[in-house]
Design a protein around this motif. Structure first.
Motif, short mmCIF file in Angstrom:
data_model
loop_
_atom_site.label_atom_id
_atom_site.label_comp_id
_atom_site.label_asym_id
_atom_site.label_seq_id
_atom_site.Cartn_x
_atom_site.Cartn_y
_atom_site.Cartn_z
N ARG A 26 0.92 -1.17 -0.08
CA ARG A 26 -0.02 0.00 0.02
C ARG A 26 0.89 1.34 -0.03
O ARG A 26 1.84 1.45 0.70
N GLN A 27 0.66 2.13 -0.99
CA GLN A 27 1.45 3.07 -0.99
C GLN A 27 0.65 4.32 -0.04
O GLN A 27 -0.33 4.67 -0.09
N VAL A 28 1.74 4.81 0.85
CA VAL A 28 1.37 5.91 1.64
C VAL A 28 2.12 7.17 1.74
O VAL A 28 3.17 7.05 1.16
N ALA A 29 1.55 8.18 2.62
CA ALA A 29 2.45 9.36 2.52
C ALA A 29 3.96 8.92 3.15
O ALA A 29 3.97 8.08 4.20
N GLY A 30 4.98 9.49 2.56
CA GLY A 30 6.37 9.23 3.10
C GLY A 30 6.32 9.12 4.67
O GLY A 30 6.03 10.31 5.17
N LEU A 31 6.96 8.28 5.39
CA LEU A 31 7.02 8.35 6.68
C LEU A 31 8.14 9.43 7.29
O LEU A 31 7.79 9.96 8.42
N ALA A 32 9.06 9.98 6.43
CA ALA A 32 9.71 10.87 6.87
C ALA A 32 9.65 12.29 6.09
O ALA A 32 10.18 13.37 6.46
N ASP A 33 8.85 12.14 4.92
CA ASP A 33 8.38 13.49 4.22
C ASP A 33 7.37 13.00 3.50
O ASP A 33 7.16 12.18 2.67
N SER A 34 5.94 13.86 3.69
CA SER A 34 4.82 13.31 3.11
C SER A 34 4.67 13.60 1.83
O SER A 34 3.72 13.25 1.05
N SER A 35 5.76 14.62 1.31
CA SER A 35 5.70 14.62 -0.25
C SER A 35 6.43 13.33 -1.03
O SER A 35 6.17 13.57 -2.17
N TRP A 36 6.84 12.53 -0.28
CA TRP A 36 7.60 11.40 -0.90
C TRP A 36 6.73 10.10 -0.42
O TRP A 36 5.38 10.47 -0.22
N GLN A 37 7.16 8.96 -0.52
CA GLN A 37 6.20 7.64 -0.49
C GLN A 37 6.69 6.76 0.36
O GLN A 37 7.87 6.60 0.36
N SER A 38 6.05 6.05 1.13
CA SER A 38 6.29 4.88 1.57
C SER A 38 5.52 3.70 1.54
O SER A 38 4.43 3.99 0.81
N PHE A 39 5.87 2.42 1.37
CA PHE A 39 5.22 1.24 1.09
C PHE A 39 4.95 0.12 2.04
O PHE A 39 5.79 -0.27 2.58
N GLN A 40 3.69 0.13 2.70
CA GLN A 40 3.19 -0.69 3.49
C GLN A 40 3.09 -2.29 3.10
O GLN A 40 2.29 -2.43 2.04
N SER A 41 3.49 -2.88 3.69
CA SER A 41 3.34 -4.56 3.10
C SER A 41 1.86 -4.72 3.33
O SER A 41 1.19 -4.31 4.49
N TYR A 42 1.35 -5.43 2.57
CA TYR A 42 -0.13 -5.69 2.52
C TYR A 42 -0.37 -6.76 3.39
O TYR A 42 -1.64 -6.81 4.19
N ASN A 43 0.15 -7.87 3.45
CA ASN A 43 -0.12 -8.97 4.51
C ASN A 43 0.91 -8.82 5.91
O ASN A 43 0.28 -9.52 6.74
N PHE A 44 1.64 -7.86 6.04
CA PHE A 44 2.10 -7.36 7.33
C PHE A 44 2.26 -6.01 7.52
O PHE A 44 3.02 -5.22 7.32
N PRO A 45 0.77 -5.46 7.74
CA PRO A 45 0.70 -4.08 7.86
C PRO A 45 1.42 -3.22 8.99
O PRO A 45 1.37 -2.12 8.83
N ASP A 46 2.05 -3.91 9.94
CA ASP A 46 2.82 -3.18 10.60
C ASP A 46 4.43 -3.18 10.11
O ASP A 46 5.20 -2.46 10.93
N ARG A 47 4.59 -3.43 8.95
CA ARG A 47 6.05 -3.46 8.07
C ARG A 47 6.09 -2.60 6.92
O ARG A 47 5.11 -2.75 6.28
N TYR A 48 7.20 -2.14 6.85
CA TYR A 48 7.24 -1.20 5.45
C TYR A 48 8.47 -1.55 4.77
O TYR A 48 9.58 -2.13 5.59
N ILE A 49 8.52 -1.42 3.48
CA ILE A 49 9.92 -1.54 2.74
C ILE A 49 10.80 -0.50 3.37
O ILE A 49 10.72 0.64 3.35
N ARG A 50 12.07 -0.85 3.68
CA ARG A 50 12.89 -0.01 4.05
C ARG A 50 14.37 -0.67 3.70
O ARG A 50 14.51 -1.93 3.43
N HIS A 51 15.43 0.15 3.40
CA HIS A 51 16.78 -0.40 3.11
C HIS A 51 17.55 -0.41 4.35
O HIS A 51 17.45 0.37 5.51
N SER A 52 18.56 -1.49 4.48
CA SER A 52 19.14 -1.77 5.87
C SER A 52 20.59 -2.38 5.27
O SER A 52 20.55 -3.39 4.83
N ASN A 53 21.67 -1.53 5.58
CA ASN A 53 22.77 -1.97 4.87
C ASN A 53 22.50 -2.12 3.37
O ASN A 53 23.16 -3.15 2.72
#
Length: 488
Positions: free
Chosen positions: A438-465
């Motif tokens: 699910r595309q939502v308003a950016g968690l760090a900047d609302s003019s960007w986007q964040s992407f919430q997992s459909y089947n694990f909605p407490d999790r978002y796509i993020r980069h780590s290392n």
């Protein structure tokens, strides 16, 4: 891990902006082959006035055409006989039909010969009575293309600057089918759709090692044009080997009849993929999606390396892409198990599918990309197509989004044990949910986007290392890691 999915789905998202769905719906899903044996080698496929039309080698004296409103529907569409051959020395072994709409009529070119295969193969052409690809057709004649009416096959029409040319395969020095030699590409101008202006001139011989597996062969030429550039793609090596493949020339000079005007690409565009169980993928044509925004290839291939040049070959299709330098990228032949979305605009679906990159918010020189199926954020992505995705309606929820690779058709970003991978669409419920966000308003900047997992909605796509995952997000750093911008 999946046992808690139903509970997690109940967690409300307080700060999310409304999801923004992709701008178009692809066509009906399908899996290869689009047409099975026996009449499925050397395919030609086109789209005209709301329908797809398909024809292929029959090895007999009959020519069939299939018609369907969807690409998926071709598999079960009836074969309609549009011509039964009775011309002298051309009553059997019909190969490689190729259809072209010229001056409001369809011209169907094909190779044929006597019942004894295969030294008598020559080019012939039919003409439609009107603009209906189903005909009826009348026989216009044989095309004399080589000295002493020598052996010639696999012809198609190339149009450059309004002039029609006929490109085909024959043996250099007119050595003939029985005498071996180099099977090469030739071209001649057409004075009308059924009359060559003269004997063809040589424009390509099989010179690279990858063109000479089994036998030295260049055959099946077919044009591919875009943004004023002309490519002449062709099949290379012997069709009886799993190393039958596709190469390309580019018209870099002003005279298509001159060999010096053509530049051969040093590497093949498309070849076997043992991992996907695809062998000898070649002898092809290209077609546009119904809305005209996508380029597609149809080709034949075998399911086993031991299968050869006969009726085991089936017709397959997939979307192609274009490199930033303007050259074609045919990608990797997909597995028959991969579920592909049909061409954009099928059955009146609106608009073009959006192709974009995902830029990292806190590492703005880096973009989401796939590399050996792993998903990362990297700078200066090479090849550039690894960082481009078709953003389509979510596979599990059309109000969400899924990310399909541009250069690996049917492969989507999906999470597996919380790590994102580029994996082929298996069509299962689990896969569809894992590949939907699910595309939502950016968690760090609302003019960007964040992407919430459909089947694990407490999790978002993020980069780590630099590796892409789906994780719970709570800190400032995590919110920045989970924020992206969709850019062209």
């Amino acid at each position: 891990m999946r046992a808690i999915a139903a509970v997690l789905m109940m967690i409300a998202l307080v700060v999310a902006a409304p999801a923004t769905p992709a701008s178009a719906a692809p066509g009906a899903n399908f899996q290869n082959p689009i047409v099975g044996t026996p009449n499925s080698a050397d395919p030609w496929l086109g789209y005209h006035n709301g329908s797809y039309y398909y024809t292929a080698t029959t090895w007999t004296g009959r020519i069939y055409i299939r018609k369907s409103a969807t690409l998926a529907g071709l598999r079960t569409a009836p074969e309609t006989t549009v011509f039964t051959m009775s011309q002298p020395n051309a009553v059997s072994n019909m190969w490689a039909p190729s259809m072209h709409l010229l001056n409001g009529r369809w011209y169907l070119y094909y190779s044929a010969g006597p019942s004894a295969c295969c030294g008598g193969q020559r080019q012939h052409v039919l003409e439609s009575a009107g603009s209906d690809p189903m005909g009826p057709y009348t026989y216009k004649g044989a095309l004399v293309l080589m000295p002493n009416n020598g052996w010639s096959i696999d012809g198609s029409v190339l149009t450059v600057n309004g002039i029609n040319y006929f490109v085909y395969s024959a043996f250099n020095n007119n050595s003939g089918f029985e005498n071996g030699g180099l099977q090469s590409l030739y071209i001649t101008r057409l004075t009308n759709p059924w009359t060559p202006a003269g004997i063809g001139t040589l424009i390509s011989e099989p010179t690279y090692a990858w063109e000479r597996v089994g036998n030295p062969v260049n055959e099946g030429p077919y044009p591919l044009q875009r943004n004023g550039r002309t490519f002449l793609t062709y099949s290379a090596s012997y069709c009886g080997t799993p190393d039958y493949k596709i190469g390309s020339l580019e018209l870099t000079g002003s005279n298509p009849l001159a060999r010096s005007s053509w530049t051969k690409m040093a590497s093949p565009l498309f070849q076997r993929n043992d991992t996907n169980g695809v062998y000898g993928p070649a002898h092809h044509s290209f077609f546009k999606s119904p809305d005209g925004t996508e380029d597609w290839i149809v080709y034949h291939a075998n399911d086993a390396a031991s299968q050869g040049c006969g009726t085991t070959r089936t017709s397959r299709a997939q979307r192609i892409a274009w490199n930033p330098d303007g050259t074609p990228s045919l990608g990797v032949p997909v597995s028959n198990a991969t579920v592909q979305a049909g061409p954009s605009g099928e059955l009146g679906n609106p608009g073009a599918v959006t192709v974009q990159r995902l830029q990292s918010y806190n590492l703005p020189d880096r973009y989401v990309r796939h590399s050996n199926y792993a998903v990362r954020v990297d700078p200066a992505v090479t090849p550039a197509l690894d960082a481009q995705f078709r953003i389509v309606p979510g596979l599990a929820d059309s109000g969400a989004v899924s990310f399909e690779s541009v250069n690996f058709p049917g492969h989507y970003l999906r999470h597996n044990n919380y790590v994102l991978r580029l994996e082929p669409n298996t069509g299962t419920t689990t896969y569809r949910q894992d590949a939907t966000f699910r595309q939502v308003a950016g968690l760090a900047d609302s003019s960007w986007q964040s992407f919430q997992s459909y089947n694990f909605p407490d999790r978002y796509i993020r980069h780590s290392n630099y590796v892409l995952r789906i994780d719970p997000v709570s800190t400032t750093t995590e919110r920045a890691d989970a924020t992206f911008r969709r850019v062209s």
